[in-house]
Design a protein around this motif. Sequence first.
Motif, PDB file in Angstrom:
ATOM      1  N   VAL A   1       0.830  -1.210   0.000  1.00  0.00           N
ATOM      2  CA  VAL A   1       0.000   0.000   0.000  1.00  0.00           C
ATOM      3  C   VAL A   1       0.863   1.258   0.000  1.00  0.00           C
ATOM      4  CG1 VAL A   1      -1.740   1.298   1.269  1.00  0.00           C
ATOM      5  CG2 VAL A   1      -1.890  -1.193   1.160  1.00  0.00           C
ATOM      6  N   ASN A   2       1.877   1.310   0.859  1.00  0.00           N
ATOM      7  CA  ASN A   2       2.732   2.503   0.928  1.00  0.00           C
ATOM      8  C   ASN A   2       3.509   2.718  -0.368  1.00  0.00           C
ATOM      9  OD1 ASN A   2       1.951   3.164   3.533  1.00  0.00           O
ATOM     10  ND2 ASN A   2       3.516   1.897   4.465  1.00  0.00           N
ATOM     11  N   CYS A   3       3.872   1.605  -1.036  1.00  0.00           N
ATOM     12  CA  CYS A   3       4.568   1.729  -2.324  1.00  0.00           C
ATOM     13  C   CYS A   3       3.683   2.412  -3.356  1.00  0.00           C
ATOM     14  CB  CYS A   3       4.965   0.345  -2.843  1.00  0.00           C
ATOM     15  SG  CYS A   3       6.012  -0.619  -1.745  1.00  0.00           S
ATOM     16  N   VAL A   4       2.450   1.957  -3.433  1.00  0.00           N
ATOM     17  CA  VAL A   4       1.505   2.481  -4.434  1.00  0.00           C
ATOM     18  C   VAL A   4       1.205   3.960  -4.165  1.00  0.00           C
ATOM     19  CG1 VAL A   4      -0.830   2.251  -5.351  1.00  0.00           C
ATOM     20  CG2 VAL A   4       0.513   0.202  -4.858  1.00  0.00           C
ATOM     21  N   LYS A   5       1.122   4.320  -2.900  1.00  0.00           N
ATOM     22  CA  LYS A   5       0.828   5.717  -2.547  1.00  0.00           C
ATOM     23  C   LYS A   5       1.929   6.679  -2.989  1.00  0.00           C
ATOM     24  CE  LYS A   5      -2.102   4.914   1.524  1.00  0.00           C
ATOM     25  NZ  LYS A   5      -2.185   5.066   3.005  1.00  0.00           N
ATOM     26  N   SER A   6       3.136   6.173  -3.200  1.00  0.00           N
ATOM     27  CA  SER A   6       4.267   7.036  -3.559  1.00  0.00           C
ATOM     28  C   SER A   6       4.237   7.493  -5.014  1.00  0.00           C
ATOM     29  CB  SER A   6       5.593   6.292  -3.297  1.00  0.00           C
ATOM     30  OG  SER A   6       5.720   5.922  -1.949  1.00  0.00           O
ATOM     31  N   PHE A   7       3.477   6.823  -5.868  1.00  0.00           N
ATOM     32  CA  PHE A   7       3.518   7.104  -7.298  1.00  0.00           C
ATOM     33  C   PHE A   7       3.192   8.552  -7.655  1.00  0.00           C
ATOM     34  CE2 PHE A   7       4.359   2.798  -8.110  1.00  0.00           C
ATOM     35  CZ  PHE A   7       4.591   2.615  -9.462  1.00  0.00           C
ATOM     36  N   PRO A   8       2.073   9.133  -7.158  1.00  0.00           N
ATOM     37  CA  PRO A   8       1.750  10.506  -7.569  1.00  0.00           C
ATOM     38  C   PRO A   8       2.846  11.510  -7.216  1.00  0.00           C
ATOM     39  CG  PRO A   8      -0.154   9.463  -6.560  1.00  0.00           C
ATOM     40  CD  PRO A   8       0.996   8.554  -6.331  1.00  0.00           C
ATOM     41  N   GLU A   9       3.439  11.398  -6.019  1.00  0.00           N
ATOM     42  CA  GLU A   9       4.492  12.331  -5.621  1.00  0.00           C
ATOM     43  C   GLU A   9       5.752  12.119  -6.460  1.00  0.00           C
ATOM     44  OE1 GLU A   9       6.627  15.298  -3.552  1.00  0.00           O
ATOM     45  OE2 GLU A   9       4.507  14.900  -3.954  1.00  0.00           O
ATOM     46  N   GLU A  10       6.110  10.883  -6.740  1.00  0.00           N
ATOM     47  CA  GLU A  10       7.282  10.614  -7.572  1.00  0.00           C
ATOM     48  C   GLU A  10       7.056  11.114  -9.000  1.00  0.00           C
ATOM     49  OE1 GLU A  10       8.086   6.467  -7.204  1.00  0.00           O
ATOM     50  OE2 GLU A  10       8.961   6.648  -5.194  1.00  0.00           O
ATOM     51  N   ASP A  11       5.821  10.981  -9.482  1.00  0.00           N
ATOM     52  CA  ASP A  11       5.503  11.486 -10.818  1.00  0.00           C
ATOM     53  C   ASP A  11       5.645  13.011 -10.865  1.00  0.00           C
ATOM     54  OD1 ASP A  11       4.630  11.140 -13.500  1.00  0.00           O
ATOM     55  OD2 ASP A  11       2.619  11.771 -12.928  1.00  0.00           O
ATOM     56  N   ARG A  12       5.218  13.674  -9.796  1.00  0.00           N
ATOM     57  CA  ARG A  12       5.341  15.138  -9.722  1.00  0.00           C
ATOM     58  C   ARG A  12       6.809  15.556  -9.704  1.00  0.00           C
ATOM     59  NH1 ARG A  12       6.602  19.044  -6.554  1.00  0.00           N
ATOM     60  NH2 ARG A  12       7.168  17.651  -4.832  1.00  0.00           N
ATOM     61  N   LEU A  13       7.623  14.839  -8.945  1.00  0.00           N
ATOM     62  CA  LEU A  13       9.049  15.165  -8.865  1.00  0.00           C
ATOM     63  C   LEU A  13       9.761  14.923 -10.199  1.00  0.00           C
ATOM     64  CD1 LEU A  13       9.788  13.639  -5.352  1.00  0.00           C
ATOM     65  CD2 LEU A  13       9.881  16.058  -5.946  1.00  0.00           C
ATOM     66  N   GLN A  14       9.356  13.861 -10.907  1.00  0.00           N
ATOM     67  CA  GLN A  14       9.947  13.606 -12.216  1.00  0.00           C
ATOM     68  C   GLN A  14       9.688  14.774 -13.167  1.00  0.00           C
ATOM     69  OE1 GLN A  14      11.784  10.560 -13.711  1.00  0.00           O
ATOM     70  NE2 GLN A  14      12.206  12.523 -14.654  1.00  0.00           N
ATOM     71  N   LYS A  15       8.469  15.311 -13.115  1.00  0.00           N
ATOM     72  CA  LYS A  15       8.128  16.448 -13.971  1.00  0.00           C
ATOM     73  C   LYS A  15       8.830  17.723 -13.502  1.00  0.00           C
ATOM     74  CE  LYS A  15       3.637  14.487 -15.173  1.00  0.00           C
ATOM     75  NZ  LYS A  15       2.164  14.557 -14.958  1.00  0.00           N
ATOM     76  N   GLU A  16       9.052  17.851 -12.198  1.00  0.00           N
ATOM     77  CA  GLU A  16       9.709  19.043 -11.658  1.00  0.00           C
ATOM     78  C   GLU A  16      11.174  19.100 -12.086  1.00  0.00           C
ATOM     79  OE1 GLU A  16      11.172  20.803  -7.305  1.00  0.00           O
ATOM     80  OE2 GLU A  16       9.501  19.373  -7.394  1.00  0.00           O
ATOM     81  N   PHE A  17      11.887  17.967 -12.011  1.00  0.00           N
ATOM     82  CA  PHE A  17      13.316  17.958 -12.314  1.00  0.00           C
ATOM     83  C   PHE A  17      13.619  17.579 -13.771  1.00  0.00           C
ATOM     84  CE2 PHE A  17      13.320  17.735  -7.719  1.00  0.00           C
ATOM     85  CZ  PHE A  17      14.390  18.558  -7.377  1.00  0.00           C
ATOM     86  N   LYS A  18      12.623  17.119 -14.484  1.00  0.00           N
ATOM     87  CA  LYS A  18      12.723  16.826 -15.919  1.00  0.00           C
ATOM     88  C   LYS A  18      13.926  15.935 -16.233  1.00  0.00           C
ATOM     89  CE  LYS A  18      10.284  21.093 -17.061  1.00  0.00           C
ATOM     90  NZ  LYS A  18      10.289  22.394 -17.760  1.00  0.00           N
ATOM     91  N   ASP A  19      14.856  16.424 -17.081  1.00  0.00           N
ATOM     92  CA  ASP A  19      15.953  15.591 -17.569  1.00  0.00           C
ATOM     93  C   ASP A  19      17.099  15.431 -16.576  1.00  0.00           C
ATOM     94  OD1 ASP A  19      14.631  15.168 -19.917  1.00  0.00           O
ATOM     95  OD2 ASP A  19      15.595  16.833 -20.968  1.00  0.00           O
ATOM     96  N   GLN A  20      17.009  16.067 -15.408  1.00  0.00           N
ATOM     97  CA  GLN A  20      18.079  15.924 -14.415  1.00  0.00           C
ATOM     98  C   GLN A  20      18.038  14.578 -13.703  1.00  0.00           C
ATOM     99  OE1 GLN A  20      17.108  19.872 -12.405  1.00  0.00           O
ATOM    100  NE2 GLN A  20      19.347  19.832 -12.237  1.00  0.00           N
ATOM    101  N   ILE A  21      16.857  14.005 -13.628  1.00  0.00           N
ATOM    102  CA  ILE A  21      16.696  12.744 -12.890  1.00  0.00           C
ATOM    103  C   ILE A  21      15.813  11.796 -13.691  1.00  0.00           C
ATOM    104  CG2 ILE A  21      16.828  13.994 -10.705  1.00  0.00           C
ATOM    105  CD1 ILE A  21      13.820  13.357 -10.327  1.00  0.00           C
TER     106      ILE A  21
END
Length: 576
Positions: free
Chosen positions: A226-246
């Motif tokens: 459950v905790n793993c699945v809950k992390s997806f939206p925040e990780e998706d937001r961070l991926q878009k925030e840092f773009k090609d850096q990460i």
Amino acid sequence: MTGEGGGLQLRSNPNSNDLSLPKNSALSVAVKVKNFLHCHCSKWRSGEFIQFAYCFLKAFMHPLRSSLVTFFGKKELAFPPAMRRGDFNSTNKSKNRDNRESSKKLLSNRLSLHPSARAYASLITMTGEGEGGRYKALGTPIRRKTRNSKLRPNLLMLLLMVVVIIGAGDKAKSQNRALQIGDTIPAEIWNTPLKVVNHPEGKTTIKLSDYKGKLIILDFWATWCVNCVKSFPEEDRLQKEFKDQIVILPVSTQKQSVISAFMQRDNPTKGTSLTVVTDDQLLSKTFKHQLMPHVVWIDGTGHFVASTAASYVQTEKIQQVLKSEKLNWTMKRDFLEFNKADALMAWVERGGAMPKMTGYSAFATHLLGVDPVSGLQSNEAEGHQRRYDINMTLGTFSVRASETKLPLLSKKQYRYEVKDINNYSCPVGTLYMDWKVKHTFCYEAVFPLSFNPAQIKQKMREDLKCYFGLEGKLEYLKVTAWLFDKVGTTTKQTAVADTQSLDNLIWEINEHHPELPIAIAETAIGNLQVPKMDDTPLNISNINKRLAGYGIELKVAEKEVPFFVLYEQNKGANKP
């Protein structure tokens, strides 16, 4: 012992298991080649072994003597300049045959005692033809060849197989080795194809090398976590925030079809744009862990710099790695072989046998990589029973040690009469991983089999008070509460899917709405069905409107409610 007639010659030290072979026998040469490979080639990669094998065979197509000297650069591998045919063959053929038979038996006996018997036996089995021929081929000194002669094909094949086997073993060892923080990611990990779903370009496989130079964050997860699945939206937001850096790559051992179907359902993964690795075997073995979510950080230089909980995947932490700052983080190191049945006090590490436990109790600090667990074990053979509580907060430990059986209590029914509440409950804005390392504890106690549960709990309470100055009690306190009372009979008909029990509604108010007063029910009406509140703002007026026709009314009243209260009795005791 020396076999007469030029047959097999064996010389051994009576005080050693080492096998001495004639310098010029085929077995001697093969053994030297094998030892050379083990000494100098143990760290070669698979591609380098192919090149080595080619050069090796090319060198040995020249005359044997010059090739060995050229390849190894060791003159002891060269053969004596003068070898007369009489050194190898005796006119007494019958005597030669007897010597060969005795030599074969002696060789077999000596090989069985040698530390490398398995390797030598394989050399014997793979060389020559027939029972007698293979010993003869290995046991007879090699005659000096002319410049245009070739090395025996069977020995060439043997040496090639040694090269290939060692190379394959080295590659397998590299791929199965678990990396430690600070290690450089090996080429095999960078270049191995990985199955994926949800790739922005529709790809079904990727390589980590596709993202070399970026910060790579691997989040090991599963659909049932459950905790793993809950992390997806925040990780998706961070991926878009840092773009090609990460690049953030969730990694699962589950099949591609399972993950793809799961991400289409109504859960936090739906609609996210993260590329997800599936069917994983390699990465899970390389970055070993037991508890999920498990996050691995690989910096732009290709180094494994951290392993953390999912809560560390946040803007501030990512910026620290991108700036190559020193990471003063709590690293996640799972206890891969933790056995809850083992005692915490590792007496055997002091050099002696595990003593028989007659009785003791002890607290210890947080045990990294282990989930909270508690229980009671009886050991009839040793005549004792063992209580263990691993990674518990002191509040939880106090509840487990309570003298009276506690009713089902909500979060609002725990009170802390203490100097600093943050020692007992993780404050908002603090990473739970960091907090629990400092504020959860392990307890272990061994009692005689004659102790009953009440005596064990009494000892637990005494230890809690002795070491931490804490005492927990069940008390009934008069508070202002929301009281659900029965005022009539149900007249309203509602579909079952749109209703819930009154107990469920009360639990929701007490667990998820700390801003509201504690809710209780008058008498035993908790099983009565009431409408679901859905998105209705929870206040007395709105709730009573929804309850109309169900024979239940909500009102405010002063009531005595059970609370579990934790007191700090001794301010000078050990601080949690």
